[in-house]
Write a protein that holds these residues in place. Structure first.
Motif, short mmCIF file in Angstrom:
data_model
loop_
_atom_site.label_atom_id
_atom_site.label_comp_id
_atom_site.label_asym_id
_atom_site.label_seq_id
_atom_site.Cartn_x
_atom_site.Cartn_y
_atom_site.Cartn_z
N LEU A 88 0.82 -1.20 0.00
CA LEU A 88 0.00 0.00 0.00
C LEU A 88 0.86 1.26 0.00
O LEU A 88 0.56 2.22 -0.71
CB LEU A 88 -0.93 -0.01 1.22
CG LEU A 88 -1.75 1.25 1.47
CD1 LEU A 88 -2.66 1.56 0.29
CD2 LEU A 88 -2.58 1.10 2.74
N GLN A 89 1.92 1.27 0.79
CA GLN A 89 2.75 2.47 0.86
C GLN A 89 3.41 2.77 -0.49
O GLN A 89 3.60 3.94 -0.86
CB GLN A 89 3.79 2.33 1.96
CG GLN A 89 4.70 1.11 1.82
CD GLN A 89 5.46 0.82 3.11
OE1 GLN A 89 5.15 1.37 4.15
NE2 GLN A 89 6.46 -0.07 3.02
N ASP A 90 3.75 1.73 -1.26
CA ASP A 90 4.33 1.95 -2.58
C ASP A 90 3.27 2.41 -3.58
O ASP A 90 3.52 3.26 -4.44
CB ASP A 90 5.00 0.67 -3.07
CG ASP A 90 6.18 0.26 -2.19
OD1 ASP A 90 6.84 1.17 -1.64
OD2 ASP A 90 6.43 -0.94 -2.04
N ARG A 91 2.07 1.83 -3.47
CA ARG A 91 0.98 2.26 -4.36
C ARG A 91 0.61 3.72 -4.08
O ARG A 91 0.31 4.48 -5.00
CB ARG A 91 -0.26 1.36 -4.17
CG ARG A 91 -0.01 -0.11 -4.41
CD ARG A 91 -1.30 -0.89 -4.64
NE ARG A 91 -2.27 -0.72 -3.57
CZ ARG A 91 -2.35 -1.49 -2.49
NH1 ARG A 91 -1.48 -2.48 -2.32
NH2 ARG A 91 -3.29 -1.29 -1.57
N ARG A 92 0.65 4.08 -2.81
CA ARG A 92 0.33 5.46 -2.44
C ARG A 92 1.37 6.44 -2.99
O ARG A 92 1.03 7.53 -3.47
CB ARG A 92 0.27 5.56 -0.91
CG ARG A 92 -0.10 6.93 -0.39
CD ARG A 92 -1.54 7.25 -0.67
NE ARG A 92 -1.90 8.59 -0.27
CZ ARG A 92 -3.09 8.94 0.21
NH1 ARG A 92 -4.04 8.04 0.33
NH2 ARG A 92 -3.34 10.18 0.56
N GLU A 93 2.62 6.03 -2.96
CA GLU A 93 3.68 6.89 -3.50
C GLU A 93 3.47 7.11 -4.99
O GLU A 93 3.62 8.22 -5.51
CB GLU A 93 5.05 6.25 -3.23
CG GLU A 93 6.22 7.10 -3.72
CD GLU A 93 7.56 6.43 -3.48
OE1 GLU A 93 8.55 6.90 -4.04
OE2 GLU A 93 7.60 5.43 -2.74
N ALA A 94 3.10 6.02 -5.70
CA ALA A 94 2.83 6.15 -7.13
C ALA A 94 1.64 7.07 -7.38
O ALA A 94 1.66 7.90 -8.30
CB ALA A 94 2.58 4.76 -7.73
N LEU A 95 0.61 6.93 -6.57
CA LEU A 95 -0.59 7.75 -6.72
C LEU A 95 -0.25 9.23 -6.59
O LEU A 95 -0.67 10.06 -7.41
CB LEU A 95 -1.62 7.35 -5.65
CG LEU A 95 -2.86 8.24 -5.51
CD1 LEU A 95 -3.68 8.22 -6.79
CD2 LEU A 95 -3.71 7.78 -4.32
N GLU A 96 0.52 9.59 -5.58
CA GLU A 96 0.83 10.99 -5.33
C GLU A 96 1.76 11.57 -6.40
O GLU A 96 1.81 12.79 -6.59
CB GLU A 96 1.45 11.14 -3.94
CG GLU A 96 0.44 10.83 -2.83
CD GLU A 96 1.06 10.83 -1.45
OE1 GLU A 96 2.32 10.81 -1.37
OE2 GLU A 96 0.32 10.84 -0.46
N ARG A 97 2.50 10.71 -7.11
CA ARG A 97 3.39 11.19 -8.17
C ARG A 97 2.65 11.46 -9.47
O ARG A 97 3.07 12.31 -10.25
CB ARG A 97 4.51 10.17 -8.40
CG ARG A 97 5.56 10.15 -7.30
CD ARG A 97 6.50 8.98 -7.45
NE ARG A 97 7.08 8.89 -8.78
CZ ARG A 97 7.79 7.85 -9.22
NH1 ARG A 97 7.98 6.81 -8.42
NH2 ARG A 97 8.29 7.85 -10.43
N VAL A 98 1.56 10.74 -9.73
CA VAL A 98 0.94 10.82 -11.06
C VAL A 98 -0.42 11.51 -11.07
O VAL A 98 -0.94 11.82 -12.14
CB VAL A 98 0.79 9.42 -11.68
CG1 VAL A 98 2.14 8.75 -11.81
CG2 VAL A 98 -0.16 8.54 -10.86
N VAL A 99 -1.03 11.74 -9.90
CA VAL A 99 -2.35 12.38 -9.86
C VAL A 99 -2.24 13.72 -9.13
O VAL A 99 -1.60 13.82 -8.08
CB VAL A 99 -3.38 11.47 -9.15
CG1 VAL A 99 -4.72 12.20 -9.00
CG2 VAL A 99 -3.58 10.18 -9.93
N LYS A 100 -2.88 14.74 -9.70
CA LYS A 100 -2.89 16.07 -9.10
C LYS A 100 -4.32 16.40 -8.66
O LYS A 100 -5.28 16.11 -9.38
CB LYS A 100 -2.41 17.11 -10.11
CG LYS A 100 -1.03 16.84 -10.68
CD LYS A 100 -0.71 17.80 -11.81
CE LYS A 100 0.62 17.46 -12.47
NZ LYS A 100 0.91 18.35 -13.62
#
Length: 995
Positions: A451-463
């Motif tokens: 989850l923590q890795d998925r969250r990092e990806a989310l915050e990098r690609v979605v504004k």
């Protein structure tokens, strides 16, 4: 792939029909539904069987198996070759046999049958737009039944009890249809309509919405089916099968990977067409979610333990203590899929699905250029330029841009439609997508990442797009205290609750597990505890509550200003509907007090002068089945989680999750809550919200507990649990088969019971045939007990008999220890008819034993149950109530007025004598109250203080504020004495000590 038989011409024609498209070629079917040279879809070599085959081979056997008691069933003759099959195994056997016959007699395309077996999971067929009442009207018109006759009324008012045989089916609409249709069936034997034809007609039915188009389709079913087939057809249309087998079981029986593919696609058609050969397993790259394919999302587990226990169950340890806290949102779970639009340069294609697989793309938008969308046209800057494709998991909520706050869930669709009509999207409520997970990005499934890795990806690609699409915030925590702090904030803001998440967890499809856990607060303020409203309407229930009013519409009285303006003083505005929390005796009391006073609701002539519903005269939201004048009604005390704005009731607000607490016998309708009083109460509660205490909602607490370790019964290994009871020869020469321990208090494990028997001379065996005579001991319907009951060959004695026999041995002495007490009815878990007279003869008419001395608890139980057998229906409570109604009562008896109160008396050092305090305590106990012990702080409802010393009261309030379970009242001693004089519990507010 394995070769398949060539379909014959009739099978091809049948194959074209079964998907509801009339005469289409095989190539056209392949183009529409998939299939190519490398992976052709399966073909059936023969026609689909008659629809009746589903009933005979699947539905009815599964339904019968569902009604069986748990435990094994003997399916072969007694003897060496007998074997037992549990209901679970039998269920799987029924499904497996049906599937095997389909493969051999029809072919490898199971989809025509599966969409009838699991109609609620079939996303390829639209909803019919038909509910029970609409189907009832079609049947009445089709059969030309007198609309005012008993049969027509039993269909149109299917929840109501009736005067005919159909009244036995109250609450079961399909059952009532069967009662009516069986008397007018066109045929008695099974019809000739095949499964393919049923699918064809159901597809046609789902494509029309007018009665004149639906009626000919129903007529075709009626002409070619008997009543049994029509009963199951109606259940299919209503998508209410409940045959006792889940989709998990059925899909796994079709193919070992059936459930896996369904979880990632939500498509029965794909399960049947991609996995038609059980020997070919699903490739690893097809076990994950796919773009533009709806999947079954991960769900949060219900809170079942203390906060600390929940943290431990998430896998948080001293080495890895971190977990995340998110606010639980009051919206609709939604998944967003996005991919490039090949027809528009730089364009994007979107798709939205709810948790249950409903497609909401039409509502939220299919592209950035979709001007009819309520969301996607605002998302041009929401994604990083490097994002080509993505799948997001989140919650769609309603947002008020003026107050910048979340609005209740019930307004979501209305807000979305309103936003579609708003070309600029500047004002009004609008849908806001709160994202809490990213599961797929640029053609890569990342559900297997933490989850923590998925969250990092989310915050990098979605504004974030303000008030349109936002990443849901979370808080990192490591202790239970941090959860409690956030819960207090939730209570203050009247939010849904919290979700605790393990940041080291992977995403598990269609799973409710301990990686995500819900925590919901239970509101404990005066608003939540004391909300007394008058009943103005009732709704008939279904299922086991069929034929009776099972939920009630409650209202608020109009205030004095409305009365001055000419309103009837009895006029009420509908406020909420409550059906939870009632016991059988509560329903009985309401029925007793309102019997003969209910009136059927006439939609064309509603009682406007007395009851105001939500909506206009045509809508009449939350319209009850029956209504009652407030002056003839009762007042209910209810508890609710919070208040929310609503346009479905006569008042502008309604209660969320109301739950019945008790019937207010002490209040008349004139004392029920009014609109003005509610506004005052709501304002006061909001002011005091910061001081609210909380507790974790454990209403969904699991009933099962971890099993304690026990040893194998009957061996020579030393029992770890010591036995401190008598050691005699009372059971010498007797053999016992102990199948369960003692379930009620005092509890004894199976191992403890075996040690007790062995210590008193008994022998432990492991079957009922180990010796010629074995005493079988059981207190719970486990598999072994159920098997013995089914065999009908032996009695089963409760473990309590063993303990009672030893107690009598201790009383009578060693010289009589071999004369064991006979078994009594209370000692028997199951007894054969040939011994019933003998066992029932061991006690008198009141249950008092002839051979066993009773203790205080036994005597109390006998006295409580001592109702003369000639008048077993006699109820003292109802008898006294009838006397009171006729003016022949015995006056007020205060013997139980404090029965709901748990108090702690706080004496002063100098103001109250010990004698006065003891008198007050005795009065409180005599009137049914309970005085709390030293370790029972959490159960206290009242602190009764004998002093007005400000320091004493302030110290007491400070001590109470540290608690977390309930807020007790602090009242003066005069509250108790005045209540005693008035013979009723007086309002504590008048006696509250304020410093």
């Amino acid at each position: 792939m394995a070769s398949q038989r060539e379909p014959d011409d009739e099978a091809i024609q049948d194959d074209e029909l079964q998907y509801g498209h009339g005469p289409m070629t095989m190539e056209e079917l392949d183009d529409k539904y998939g299939g190519d040279e490398d992976t052709p879809r399966p073909r059936n070599h023969s026609k689909t069987p008659p629809f009746s085959e589903l009933l005979v081979s699947l539905f009815n056997p599964l339904n019968d198996n569902k009604k069986r008691p748990t435990g094994p069933k003997v399916v072969a003759k007694k003897g060496p070759g007998s074997k037992t099959v549990s209901p679970h195994e039998q269920r799987r056997n029924i499904i497996q046999q049906f599937i095997l016959r389909w493969r051999s007699q029809v072919g490898n395309d199971f989809y025509p049958a599966l969409r009838l077996i699991l109609p609620e999971k079939d996303r390829d067929r639209p909803m019919y737009g038909l509910k029970e009442k609409a189907i009832g009207k079609l049947i009445v018109k089709m059969l030309k039944i007198n609309a005012n006759g008993d049969d027509a009324q039993s269909l149109l008012n299917w929840k109501l009890p009736g005067q005919t045989t159909a009244s036995r089916m109250a609450g079961d609409f399909a059952g009532r249809c069967f009662e009516v249709l069986s008397k007018r069936a066109m045929r008695q034997d099974f019809g000739d309509m095949r499964i393919a034809e049923v699918n064809e007609l159901l597809d046609r039915l789902s494509a029309v919405s007018k009665e004149e188009d639906q009626l000919p389709i129903f007529s075709q079913f009626y002409n070619r089916m008997n009543a049994d087939e029509l009963l199951w057809l109606i259940r299919i249309i209503l998508r209410q099968m409940k045959v006792g087998a889940s989709e998990k079981t059925i899909l796994e029986m079709w193919h070992p990977d059936g459930e896996i593919l369904f979880n990632v696609s939500s498509s029965l058609r794909r399960v049947c067409w991609d996995l038609w050969d059980p020997s070919i397993r699903l490739d690893d790259d097809r076990r994950g979610i796919e773009l533009m394919s709806c999947f079954q999302p991960q769900l949060a587990q219900f809170s079942q333990h203390s906060i600390q226990k929940m943290i431990e169950r998430m896998g948080c340890t001293s080495d890895n203590p971190e977990f995340w806290i998110e606010e639980k949102l009051d919206g609709e779970r939604m998944q967003l899929h996005m991919k490039p639009d090949p027809n528009v340069k730089g364009g994007r294609k979107f798709a939205f699905w709810s948790r249950k697989g409903k497609d909401y793309t039409y509502l939220y938008g299919s592209s950035l250029e979709d001007q009819n969308s309520s969301l996607t046209r605002f998302l041009k800057d929401a994604f990083d330029p490097g994002v080509e494709s993505i799948i997001l998991d989140g919650e769609m909520i309603t947002w008020d841009p003026v107050t910048r706050s979340m609005v209740g869930f019930g307004t979501l669709k209305t807000a979305a439609i309103s936003e579609q009509r708003n070309p600029y999207g500047e004002t009004g409520h609008r849908p806001l997508f709160r994202i809490f997970d990213c599961l797929y990005i640029n053609d890569k499934d990342i559900t297997g990442f933490m989850l923590q890795d998925r969250r990092e990806a989310l915050e990098r690609v979605v504004k974030n797009v303000d008030m349109r699409l936002e990443i849901h915030k979370y808080q990192v925590a490591a202790t239970a205290a941090e959860v409690e702090t956030e819960l207090r904030k939730v209570i203050e803001e009247a939010s849904e609750g919290l979700v605790l998440k393990n940041p080291r967890s992977v995403y598990r499809l269609n799973s409710r597990n301990d990686d995500w856990m819900k925590v919901k607060p239970e509101y404990m303020t005066e608003f939540g505890e004391s909300l007394d409203c008058v009943v103005i309407g009732g709704y008939y229930g279904s299922g086991h509550r069929g034929g009776m009013l099972s939920s009630f519409l409650c209202g608020l009285r109009v205030d004095d200003n409305a009365i001055k303006a000419g309103a009837d003083p009895m006029k009420c505005l509908s406020f909420f509907k409550v059906g939870g929390g009632f016991r059988a005796e509560d329903y009985a009391k309401v029925h007793h007090k309102t019997e003969g006073k209910w009136r059927k609701w006439d939609r064309n002539n509603p009682p406007r002068d007395l009851i105001v519903l939500g909506g206009n005269d045509n809508q009449q939201f939350e319209r009850p089945d029956e209504w009652i004048k407030p002056c003839d009604s009762v007042v209910l005390e209810v508890k609710a989680a919070s208040v929310a704005a609503s346009d479905h009731y006569g008042y502008q607000y309604s209660l969320r999750f109301p739950r019945f607490k008790k019937l207010r016998d002490d209040k008349s309708w004139k004392e029920a809550l009014s609109t003005y009083e509610f506004v005052e109460l709501k304002s006061r509660v909001e002011e005091e919200s910061k001081n609210k205490a909380l507790k974790i909602d454990t209403s969904r607490r699991a009933s099962k507990r971890l099993k304690k370790e026990v040893l194998i019964a009957g061996n020579n290994t030393k029992i770890r649990t010591p036995y401190a009871g008598p050691q005699t020869k009372a059971f010498e020469g007797l053999s016992f088969w102990v199948m369960t321990g003692k379930e009620d208090q005092p509890k004894k494990t199976k191992a403890e019971m075996e040690q007790i028997i062995k210590s008193n001379g008994g022998k432990i065996v492991q079957s009922s045939t180990a010796t010629d005579s074995v005493i079988c001991i059981g207190d719970k319907r486990v598999v072994k007990v159920a098997s013995l009951i089914k065999s009908g060959e032996t009695n089963i004695v409760k473990p309590a008999w063993v303990l009672d026999a030893l107690k009598q041995v201790e009383i009578d002495g060693a010289e009589r220890q071999r004369f064991l007490i006979p078994s009594e009815p209370a000692h028997m878990y199951h007894m054969l008819e040939e011994v019933r007279e003998h066992i029932e003869g061991a006690v008198d008419d009141y249950g008092d034993s002839y051979a066993r001395d009773v203790n205080v608890d036994d005597l109390r139980r006998l006295m409580e149950d001592m109702i003369h057998p000639k008048d077993s229906e006699f109820s003292a409570t109802e008898f006294l109530s009838e006397l009171e109604e006729r003016g022949k009562g015995f006056g007020e008896v205060p013997g139980s007025m404090f029965r709901r109160c748990v108090a702690r008396f706080v004496p002063a050092n100098d103001e109250t004598s010990g004698i006065d305090l003891e008198i007050a305590k005795n009065q409180f106990l005599f009137a049914g109250g309970t005085i709390a012990g030293d370790d029972e702080d959490d159960s206290i409802t009242h602190y009764i203080v004998t002093s007005t010393d400000s320091k004493l009261v302030r110290d007491l309030r400070k001590s109470i504020s540290r608690g977390s379970l309930r807020i007790p009242r602090i009242v003066s001693l005069s509250w108790l004495s005045d209540s005693w004089k008035e013979k009723t519990v007086l309002d504590e507010e008048q006696y509250a000590i304020v410093v």
